[in-house]
Design a protein around this motif. Sequence first.
Motif, PDB file in Angstrom:
ATOM      1  N   GLN A  80       0.554   3.446   3.056  1.00 45.06           N
ATOM      2  CA  GLN A  80       1.109   2.760   4.217  1.00 45.06           C
ATOM      3  C   GLN A  80       2.632   2.823   4.197  1.00 45.06           C
ATOM      4  O   GLN A  80       3.267   3.064   5.230  1.00 45.06           O
ATOM      5  CB  GLN A  80       0.625   1.313   4.222  1.00 45.06           C
ATOM      6  N   GLN A  81       3.223   2.633   3.005  1.00 47.22           N
ATOM      7  CA  GLN A  81       4.681   2.681   2.879  1.00 47.22           C
ATOM      8  C   GLN A  81       5.231   4.068   3.219  1.00 47.22           C
ATOM      9  O   GLN A  81       6.301   4.193   3.822  1.00 47.22           O
ATOM     10  CB  GLN A  81       5.098   2.276   1.464  1.00 47.22           C
ATOM     11  N   ASP A 112       0.864  -1.177   0.000  1.00 53.74           N
ATOM     12  CA  ASP A 112       0.000   0.000   0.000  1.00 53.74           C
ATOM     13  C   ASP A 112       0.908   1.237   0.000  1.00 53.74           C
ATOM     14  O   ASP A 112       1.646   1.469   0.963  1.00 53.74           O
ATOM     15  CB  ASP A 112      -0.892  -0.022   1.240  1.00 53.74           C
ATOM     16  N   PHE A 136      -2.073  -1.378  12.738  1.00 55.66           N
ATOM     17  CA  PHE A 136      -1.236  -0.819  11.670  1.00 55.66           C
ATOM     18  C   PHE A 136       0.093  -1.553  11.582  1.00 55.66           C
ATOM     19  O   PHE A 136       0.575  -1.896  10.485  1.00 55.66           O
ATOM     20  CB  PHE A 136      -0.998   0.667  11.886  1.00 55.66           C
ATOM     21  N   THR A 142       0.631   7.486  12.243  1.00 60.88           N
ATOM     22  CA  THR A 142      -0.134   6.374  11.679  1.00 60.88           C
ATOM     23  C   THR A 142      -1.635   6.646  11.638  1.00 60.88           C
ATOM     24  O   THR A 142      -2.399   5.829  11.124  1.00 60.88           O
ATOM     25  CB  THR A 142       0.108   5.081  12.485  1.00 60.88           C
ATOM     26  N   ARG A 161      -0.368  -4.884   9.906  1.00 68.46           N
ATOM     27  CA  ARG A 161      -0.665  -4.724   8.480  1.00 68.46           C
ATOM     28  C   ARG A 161       0.587  -4.333   7.706  1.00 68.46           C
ATOM     29  O   ARG A 161       0.766  -4.728   6.550  1.00 68.46           O
ATOM     30  CB  ARG A 161      -1.761  -3.664   8.289  1.00 68.46           C
ATOM     31  N   ALA A 162       1.431  -3.512   8.333  1.00 68.08           N
ATOM     32  CA  ALA A 162       2.632  -3.028   7.658  1.00 68.08           C
ATOM     33  C   ALA A 162       3.816  -3.971   7.815  1.00 68.08           C
ATOM     34  O   ALA A 162       4.895  -3.698   7.292  1.00 68.08           O
ATOM     35  CB  ALA A 162       2.989  -1.647   8.187  1.00 68.08           C
TER      36      ALA A 162
END
Length: 224
Positions: A156-157, A153, A216, A205, A219-220
């Motif tokens: 997200q990155q 994502d 988060f 975040t 997910r990351a």
Amino acid sequence: MIRVLLADDHALVRSGFAMVLSVEDDIEVVAQAADGAAAVAAARDGAVDVALLDVQMPVMDGIEATRRIVGTGCAKVVIVTTFDREDYLFDALAAGASGFLLKNADPDDLVEAVRAVAGGHALLAPEATLRVIRALAADVSPAAPEPAPAPPDPAQQRIVASLTEREHEVLRLVSEGLSNAEIAQRLFLGPATVKTHVSNILAKTGSRDRVQAVVFAHRAGLAG
């Protein structure tokens, strides 16, 4: 002053909670409700910071009441239940609860829960809670099969890239269920420094509390 709403269909439970909380100088019980619908109405009508909700209540259960209270930004929610069930924990966190406590907990734990959630933190028990948070991070139920890896994502990155090396370390330890004091001891930092790092992580975040920050992290791929 932390303003608290108590919602439980047993008057004796509400009275016991009120007795425990009312002796604290920084906590005030401002409303009580015997069912979920009344709890939602009380949260909307009054100035409430933290709502303590049972799961099994008439008219509307505590999970749906949590969803409505958190969804309208009325208050933060701690689920307080007799039943140590993973589905209740999973559903509560998915509905936006910031904490999950069993009724057999010590009175001091109830007080600590109110203060922690009011301060923007969450109750993360390392054993059961983190299993459910990992499931939340994967957007599946705890019983579902392991999903295929999602494509990166970009948003997200960018957030991950904005975190400092120390913030990466702190977030990893938060995802393990460590408190600020435990993180400070592990990293040889002052408690105030750790608190600053956690605040920066929440801001970067876009997390409402530590639960969302851990979601988060998983997910990351930042959690251990």
